[in-house]
Structures are given as C-alpha cells and as structure tokens.
Design a protein around this motif. Structure first.
Motif, PDB file in Angstrom:
ATOM      1  N   GLU A 206       0.754  -1.185   0.059  1.00  0.00           N
ATOM      2  CA  GLU A 206      -0.081  -0.075   0.002  1.00  0.00           C
ATOM      3  C   GLU A 206       0.764   1.264  -0.019  1.00  0.00           C
ATOM      4  O   GLU A 206       0.463   2.132  -0.397  1.00  0.00           O
ATOM      5  N   ARG A 207       2.038   1.182   0.506  1.00  0.00           N
ATOM      6  CA  ARG A 207       2.997   2.290   0.456  1.00  0.00           C
ATOM      7  C   ARG A 207       2.562   3.490   1.282  1.00  0.00           C
ATOM      8  O   ARG A 207       2.710   4.849   1.125  1.00  0.00           O
ATOM      9  N   PRO A 213       4.187  11.420   2.667  1.00  0.00           N
ATOM     10  CA  PRO A 213       5.173  12.246   2.449  1.00  0.00           C
ATOM     11  C   PRO A 213       5.229  12.838   0.970  1.00  0.00           C
ATOM     12  O   PRO A 213       5.909  13.786   0.779  1.00  0.00           O
ATOM     13  N   ASN A 214       4.846  12.124   0.006  1.00  0.00           N
ATOM     14  CA  ASN A 214       5.022  12.516  -1.313  1.00  0.00           C
ATOM     15  C   ASN A 214       4.218  13.832  -1.556  1.00  0.00           C
ATOM     16  O   ASN A 214       4.467  14.486  -2.375  1.00  0.00           O
ATOM     17  N   ASP A 215       3.068  14.025  -0.719  1.00  0.00           N
ATOM     18  CA  ASP A 215       2.525  15.335  -0.998  1.00  0.00           C
ATOM     19  C   ASP A 215       2.873  16.483  -0.003  1.00  0.00           C
ATOM     20  O   ASP A 215       2.311  17.223   0.486  1.00  0.00           O
ATOM     21  N   PHE A 216       4.222  16.165   0.169  1.00  0.00           N
ATOM     22  CA  PHE A 216       4.875  17.193   1.282  1.00  0.00           C
ATOM     23  C   PHE A 216       4.511  18.771   1.139  1.00  0.00           C
ATOM     24  O   PHE A 216       4.254  19.284   2.055  1.00  0.00           O
ATOM     25  N   LYS A 251       4.373   2.361  -8.461  1.00  0.00           N
ATOM     26  CA  LYS A 251       3.025   3.091  -8.990  1.00  0.00           C
ATOM     27  C   LYS A 251       2.275   4.105  -8.014  1.00  0.00           C
ATOM     28  O   LYS A 251       1.915   3.316  -7.039  1.00  0.00           O
ATOM     29  N   LEU A 252       2.324   5.270  -8.177  1.00  0.00           N
ATOM     30  CA  LEU A 252       1.448   5.953  -7.172  1.00  0.00           C
ATOM     31  C   LEU A 252      -0.020   5.947  -7.813  1.00  0.00           C
ATOM     32  O   LEU A 252      -0.839   5.715  -7.003  1.00  0.00           O
ATOM     33  N   GLU A 254      -2.231   5.112 -11.747  1.00  0.00           N
ATOM     34  CA  GLU A 254      -2.008   4.134 -13.240  1.00  0.00           C
ATOM     35  C   GLU A 254      -1.136   4.602 -14.087  1.00  0.00           C
ATOM     36  O   GLU A 254      -0.503   4.072 -14.762  1.00  0.00           O
ATOM     37  N   LYS A 255      -0.747   6.033 -13.852  1.00  0.00           N
ATOM     38  CA  LYS A 255       0.002   6.711 -14.816  1.00  0.00           C
ATOM     39  C   LYS A 255       1.214   7.176 -14.346  1.00  0.00           C
ATOM     40  O   LYS A 255       2.308   7.320 -14.914  1.00  0.00           O
ATOM     41  N   LEU A 256       1.321   7.481 -12.955  1.00  0.00           N
ATOM     42  CA  LEU A 256       2.643   8.019 -12.230  1.00  0.00           C
ATOM     43  C   LEU A 256       3.422   7.104 -11.552  1.00  0.00           C
ATOM     44  O   LEU A 256       3.020   5.949 -10.912  1.00  0.00           O
ATOM     45  N   GLU A 257       4.680   7.055 -11.730  1.00  0.00           N
ATOM     46  CA  GLU A 257       5.679   6.046 -10.912  1.00  0.00           C
ATOM     47  C   GLU A 257       6.688   7.129 -10.074  1.00  0.00           C
ATOM     48  O   GLU A 257       7.029   8.400 -10.339  1.00  0.00           O
ATOM     49  N   THR A 258       6.979   6.791  -8.872  1.00  0.00           N
ATOM     50  CA  THR A 258       8.164   7.130  -8.125  1.00  0.00           C
ATOM     51  C   THR A 258       8.715   6.196  -7.369  1.00  0.00           C
ATOM     52  O   THR A 258       8.770   4.939  -7.705  1.00  0.00           O
TER      53      THR A 258
END
Length: 404
Positions: A206-207, A213-216, A251-252, A254-258
């Motif tokens: 689930e990360r 934190p990605n929405d920092f 994957k964050l 369907e389109k974005l990866e980090t």
C-alpha cells in the motif's frame, strides 16, 4: 576526575586526609558539573519476526470525517529550533571549539533527532484527539502502538492491522491535521529503534508511509516537520536507510511512478529551502545523511569504457568508499571507472540545487547547517563533476565568499 587545586592543610598526612579536611571546612561537598552526556545510541532491542496471534486481514475503518473535532488546547507540538547533533567532541588543550557540534571526532556520523521527541506526551495528545471516534479493534491498534513506543515492547506487536489503522488515519485528510502530526512524531520515535525496519517492510503493497510524504508541499508546516523528522530518524539504522534510499520504481497511480529515494530527496530539498528553522535543520541533516552514505556504483575497467567494450565485460555493482571515489577522481591513473546509477545522479543534482539555493538566499545561515551543505556538496562533486558546475551556474551561487 576532579583535581584539587588547593594545597594540603598543615598536619594532614596524605591526599585522602587532605581532601576530607577541605570538605569538612566547607561543610558541604561541592557538586562537580560534568560535561553534558552524549545522546545514547539506540539500544538493540532485537527484531522479533513472529506473527502476532489472532490478526485479521484488515482493520475496518470506522472513522468518519466528522469524528474528530478541532484541536484541543495543549496538543500542538512545539517547534524545536536547530536541534544539535549530540556528538561528543574532544577539546584540544588551549583551543576553543565552536559552540555547535560537528562530526569530527568520531568520523562522519549520520544525524538523527532523539531529544526532539517525547513519545508519551505525543501518544497522550493523540489519544485525546481520537477520543470517542474509534471502535474496539481500532482502540486495540492504538494500544499496540503505545505498548511499542511507550512501554518498549518488542517489534512483534507491530502487525498489518496496526499498519492499516495508521494508513486509514493518513488517508482521511478531512480529519484534524494534528492527528497526522502526532502519528508521524510517534513513528519518528519508533524509527530510532533497530527493530522498526520490520514494520517498514510490511508497507510494500500500500505504501502508506511514503505516499503521504509524497504530498509534502501540500501539508501544513507542522505536518511537514513531523514527516521530515520521521524520514531523518530512519537513518539511525542501516535497514531504515536502505528503505529510504530504495530506488526501484513503484506506481502512485495508473500513470505516475516514483520511488522511495525520490520522495526522500524531495522532502529533504523542500525542507532545506523552507523558511522554517526546524525544517531547515531536518532537511540539511537528511541531505548530509544521504551524502555520507557510501554510493553504489558499477566498477567499469577504463580500457573497456567504450560502446564496443562495455557489452564484453561483466560489471560489478556495489558500494564504493569515498576514498576510492576521491582517488579515482583526482589522480586519473586508476584502471577502474565508477559509474553511479541515473537515479542516484538525479537525486544528487536535486539536492545540490537545493543547497545552492539555500546558500544564495540565506544572508546569515546557521553555521552548522552551512557546514552540512558544504560537506555534502564536496561529496557530490566527486560524482557529479561537470553537472555540479552547471548547477552552480544555473543558481548563480557565489561559493567563494564562504571559503575566504
């Protein structure tokens, strides 16, 4: 050891009697002010991997958007400015050392913030914020968190139910933000323990602990401070640092990866260039910790470093010491060339840009933060070389003023 400067009183036959004579005249034994002790390293509690009995697959999230009211008085976390690193320094005779602490006497040690946290206080405040909004299963999860952080229970008590409970609180952004602040401050305390890494490993699917934190940049200042503190304290263990610097993409949506390392770098860079003193402290510490970790690189024979030669050689990937990188960068006679991965280079460039911006915009930077930045720039310069010169030209930072 306290050395008595007074001469022996007449009639005393030895040092012990003289000391007793001095004490009896004053009537009260003087207390000796000892140097402030170094912050103790986190005790190895030993990670237990046994599964907690009777665990269910998922916690039922019964928290509604109206379950928590406004922040109650006394629950706001204090802003501790410029936390010091608590590293011991041997003071040479006749030399006055600066008031701040540097990583000089014990090598380049990684920086964490233990004294900034008080798990018992943070847990009590979190309990008051959640009072009346939890069902029985969620109350048990909250109690498990207390057992681990306040009563020092072993890591076996950290299970998937607790992780889902924490993830539910983080996803409900309509809840009082102070709830998330207290959660991350508690996890920052947990990150100082060697067995906490087992809890991090549960979050591979689930990360929860990285998506938030990605929405920092969209968080409140108090949330940002708690998140930065949590990430920085994970450098206290080698496995925690590996989790932070994990470079494989996920994957964050369907389109974005980090990746974990990209989010860690993002939080560190944003924190350093902020206008909040404690965030600058945490951000510079994170950047310093990343820089001081041994880089991983491919060892490529210089003779084979061509388009035709590379496919014919077996490359070894692993950690490379700063000494090897420095030797390779300066003498030009090495038979091996170290090539770091693109994700590491991208992170190094992002952090260098942040440090150069901080140096440029800050008229009177805190000396310890400046030291961390310059030391990190030096490390990254051995890897980036021309890229760092491009960064300096883009930001137009005058580094000579700090070298005179």
């Amino acid at each position: 050891t306290l050395k008595a400067a007074k001469t022996l009183t007449p009639g005393t036959r030895n040092r012990s009697e003289a000391a007793n004579s001095v004490k009896s005249k004053s009537g009260v034994a003087k207390s000796v002010v000892a140097p402030k002790p170094v912050a103790k390293s986190v005790a190895n509690t030993g990670a237990h991997t046994t599964t907690k009995p009777n665990t269910s697959n998922r916690v039922q999230k019964s928290i509604s958007s109206n379950s928590v009211e406004n922040t109650k008085p006394g629950t706001k976390s204090p802003d501790v400015e410029f936390s010091k690193m608590s590293l011991s320094i041997s003071k040479p005779f006749g030399v006055s050392l600066p008031s701040f602490s540097r990583q000089i006497s014990q090598g380049d040690q990684l920086i964490t913030f233990k004294d900034t946290l008080n798990p018992k206080t943070d847990f009590d405040q979190l309990s008051r914020l959640l009072d009346g909004s939890l069902d029985e299963k969620e109350k048990q999860c909250l109690n498990d968190l207390k057992e681990y952080l306040v009563k020092k229970e072993d890591a076996w008590i950290l299970d998937q139910k607790l992780l889902n409970f924490i993830g539910g609180l983080l996803e409900h952004r309509s809840l009082n933000s102070e709830i998330r602040v207290k959660l991350f401050r508690l996890m920052a305390a947990g990150a100082l323990r060697d067995d906490f890494w087992s809890f991090l490993q549960m979050d591979r699917k689930e990360r929860h602990l990285m998506k938030y934190p990605n929405d920092f940049e969209d968080l409140t200042v108090e949330e940002q401070k708690a998140v930065a503190l949590f990430l920085c304290n994970n450098f206290s263990s080698s496995k925690g640092a590996e989790w932070l610097l994990y470079g494989s993409p996920w994957k964050l949506d369907e389109k974005l990866e980090t990746s974990n390392v990209k989010i860690t770098s993002k939080v560190a860079a944003y924190s350093l260039v902020s206008y909040t003193p404690s965030l600058q402290d945490y951000g510079s510490a994170m950047i310093y910790n990343i820089a001081m970790k041994e880089a991983k690189a491919l060892a490529v024979p210089v003779a084979k470093y061509t388009e035709e030669g590379l496919p014919t050689v077996q490359l070894d990937y692993g950690s490379v010491s700063d000494k090897d990188i420095m030797s390779n960068s300066t003498n030009g006679l090495s038979e091996t060339k170290f090539v770091t991965l693109k994700v590491y280079n991208d992170v190094a460039v992002e952090l260098c840009m942040a440090m150069l911006k901080f140096i440029k915009k800050t008229k009177n930077p805190n000396e310890e933060i400046l030291y961390r930045c310059v030391k990190s720039l030096l490390k990254f310069s051995l890897i980036l070389k021309q890229d760092l010169l491009s960064c300096i030209a883009m930001v137009q930072t005058d580094l000579e003023q700090f070298l005179t």
